[in-house]
Scaffold this motif. Structure first.
Motif, PDB file in Angstrom:
ATOM      1  N   UNK A   1       0.840  -1.202   0.000  1.00 29.69           N
ATOM      2  CA  UNK A   1       0.000   0.000   0.000  1.00 29.69           C
ATOM      3  C   UNK A   1       0.876   1.253   0.000  1.00 29.69           C
ATOM      4  N   UNK A   2       1.893   1.267   0.851  1.00 25.89           N
ATOM      5  CA  UNK A   2       2.779   2.431   0.911  1.00 25.89           C
ATOM      6  C   UNK A   2       3.515   2.623  -0.410  1.00 25.89           C
ATOM      7  N   UNK A   3       3.926   1.534  -1.015  1.00 23.84           N
ATOM      8  CA  UNK A   3       4.621   1.622  -2.305  1.00 23.84           C
ATOM      9  C   UNK A   3       3.740   2.216  -3.390  1.00 23.84           C
ATOM     10  N   UNK A   4       2.473   1.818  -3.395  1.00 22.24           N
ATOM     11  CA  UNK A   4       1.555   2.387  -4.389  1.00 22.24           C
ATOM     12  C   UNK A   4       1.361   3.884  -4.164  1.00 22.24           C
ATOM     13  N   UNK A   5       1.201   4.269  -2.911  1.00 23.04           N
ATOM     14  CA  UNK A   5       1.059   5.698  -2.607  1.00 23.04           C
ATOM     15  C   UNK A   5       2.331   6.456  -2.994  1.00 23.04           C
ATOM     16  N   UNK A   6       3.488   5.892  -2.681  1.00 23.06           N
ATOM     17  CA  UNK A   6       4.761   6.541  -2.996  1.00 23.06           C
ATOM     18  C   UNK A   6       4.964   6.669  -4.504  1.00 23.06           C
ATOM     19  N   UNK A   7       4.405   5.729  -5.249  1.00 19.29           N
ATOM     20  CA  UNK A   7       4.526   5.768  -6.711  1.00 19.29           C
ATOM     21  C   UNK A   7       3.560   6.766  -7.343  1.00 19.29           C
TER      22      UNK A   7
ATOM     23  N   UNK B   1      -8.254   1.004   5.417  1.00 17.29           N
ATOM     24  CA  UNK B   1      -7.055   0.178   5.286  1.00 17.29           C
ATOM     25  C   UNK B   1      -5.854   1.028   4.862  1.00 17.29           C
ATOM     26  N   UNK B   2      -6.088   1.957   3.972  1.00 22.25           N
ATOM     27  CA  UNK B   2      -5.011   2.861   3.543  1.00 22.25           C
ATOM     28  C   UNK B   2      -4.599   3.748   4.710  1.00 22.25           C
TER      29      UNK B   2
ATOM     30  N   UNK C   1      -0.838   3.973   6.683  1.00 22.92           N
ATOM     31  CA  UNK C   1      -0.122   5.227   6.956  1.00 22.92           C
ATOM     32  C   UNK C   1       0.152   5.407   8.445  1.00 22.92           C
ATOM     33  N   UNK C   2      -0.814   5.081   9.284  1.00 21.73           N
ATOM     34  CA  UNK C   2      -0.615   5.182  10.735  1.00 21.73           C
ATOM     35  C   UNK C   2       0.480   4.210  11.173  1.00 21.73           C
ATOM     36  N   UNK C   3       0.445   2.986  10.650  1.00 20.81           N
ATOM     37  CA  UNK C   3       1.459   1.991  10.986  1.00 20.81           C
ATOM     38  C   UNK C   3       2.842   2.494  10.599  1.00 20.81           C
ATOM     39  N   UNK C   4       2.975   3.030   9.395  1.00 25.90           N
ATOM     40  CA  UNK C   4       4.269   3.537   8.927  1.00 25.90           C
ATOM     41  C   UNK C   4       4.740   4.705   9.786  1.00 25.90           C
TER      42      UNK C   4
END
Length: 78
Positions: free
Chosen positions: A34-40, A58-59, A63-66
């Motif tokens: 999920x983070x990779x998709x957002x970063x892309x 879920x998204x 983000x909270x986890x990261x």
């Protein structure tokens, strides 16, 4: 928006699933995915369209986890 504690309940870690990587609700999609998709540059809408079993929360949970992982103190060795 749900609180951070409630969102983090969506993140699961099981040694036998995805090699123990943090996943979204026990699914085979990791927080890193999920983070990779957002970063892309993918929008939330595009992610939800491509992965219809995901939810907006879920998204948010990824983000909270990261953010919590990034907030760990780092001790620099000299």
């Amino acid at each position: 928006m749900p609180g951070a504690t409630e969102l983090l309940r969506r993140i699961t870690v099981h040694p036998d699933r995805m090699h123990g990587r943090p996943c979204i609700r026990g699914l085979r999609i990791t927080v890193g995915d999920v983070l990779g998709m957002l970063a892309a540059g993918m929008s939330r809408e595009a992610i939800l369209r491509d992965y219809p079993y995901l939810e907006t929360a879920d998204i948010d949970a990824a983000l909270v986890f990261a953010a919590e992982q990034a907030d760990h103190p780092v001790i620099a060795a000299e």
